[in-house]
Design an enzyme around this catalytic site. Sequence first.
Site, PDB file in Angstrom:
ATOM      1  N   SER A 145       0.701  -1.120   0.029  1.00 24.88           N
ATOM      2  CA  SER A 145      -0.024  -0.097   0.124  1.00 24.88           C
ATOM      3  C   SER A 145       0.904   1.220  -0.032  1.00 24.88           C
ATOM      4  O   SER A 145       2.183   1.038   0.598  1.00 24.88           O
ATOM      5  CB  SER A 145      -0.881  -0.125   1.386  1.00 24.88           C
ATOM      6  OG  SER A 145      -1.310   1.184   1.567  1.00 24.88           O
ATOM      7  N   TYR A 158      -3.015  -0.259  10.206  1.00 22.84           N
ATOM      8  CA  TYR A 158      -2.814  -0.534   8.846  1.00 22.84           C
ATOM      9  C   TYR A 158      -1.502  -0.285   8.125  1.00 22.84           C
ATOM     10  O   TYR A 158      -0.835  -1.006   7.475  1.00 22.84           O
ATOM     11  CB  TYR A 158      -3.791   0.038   7.877  1.00 22.84           C
ATOM     12  CG  TYR A 158      -3.809  -0.114   6.396  1.00 22.84           C
ATOM     13  CD1 TYR A 158      -4.536  -1.336   6.032  1.00 22.84           C
ATOM     14  CD2 TYR A 158      -3.656   0.664   5.586  1.00 22.84           C
ATOM     15  CE1 TYR A 158      -4.637  -1.703   4.622  1.00 22.84           C
ATOM     16  CE2 TYR A 158      -3.440   0.217   4.063  1.00 22.84           C
ATOM     17  CZ  TYR A 158      -3.962  -0.835   3.794  1.00 22.84           C
ATOM     18  OH  TYR A 158      -4.145  -1.242   2.509  1.00 22.84           O
TER      19      TYR A 158
END
Length: 265
Positions: A145, A158
């Site tokens: 990501s 995250y």
Amino acid sequence: MSTSFSLEGKIALVTGACYGIGFAIASGFAKAGATIVFNDIKQESVDKGLLAYQEAGIKAYGYVCDVTKEEQVTEMVAKIEKEVGVIDILVNNAGIIKRIPMCEMSAEEFRQVVDVDLNAPFIVAKAVIPGMIKKGNGKIINICSMMSELGRETVSAYAAAKGGLKMLTKNIASEYGEFNIQCNGLGPGYIATPQTAPLREVSADGKRHPFDQFILAKTPAARWGEAEDLVGPAVFLASEASNFVNGHILYVDGGILAYIGKQPE
């Protein structure tokens, strides 16, 4: 050149590929010639996934498995090897996010995100690498990501997990490159999916959602990405075309990570 990007005869396991990014990548692999295997934690989701692949004209194999449970993963990989064949390509796609301010997030919630987004890729990679070593080749793609590089409000777990996944990617490449196994990461930018649809809605008066405006202003491409934008890069990382690419994170973000943003007027 076309043979370099062919996945003909390859077996690809894409975790959590019932819909969204995982489904798009798996469908792209199928078009390149690969046999698709996927999993989900619930039988209902696996059934929906199988139907979606069938409607797309793709023969896929679905398994119920919680990728955070090592025993279940070991059993699933053994079943795949027996029923389909030894896995050539692994895409660690399954993941979750909890948007909670850090000081309001419980340690249990933090651990859950890290368990799915970091521990699970370790568990699944560990299960498929021995088969790849025996075959003399293998491709592992971890869905990283932009949060592997950047921080942002409410995504502490995250970002921590995806940053860790970036380094796990580099370490797998370091440890198993000598066995002709390439492990790379694919880092999506902001992708238009059903989950992000509410953030892209235009109001009755024609105004865009504030987050939509924010993303468009931060992206040189001036648009959200589509799941299909990830297919070509994923096929490249899964194919012989990337045989000397190892430990790399390929960001497909429309240029966000290269851009400091516009100067305020």
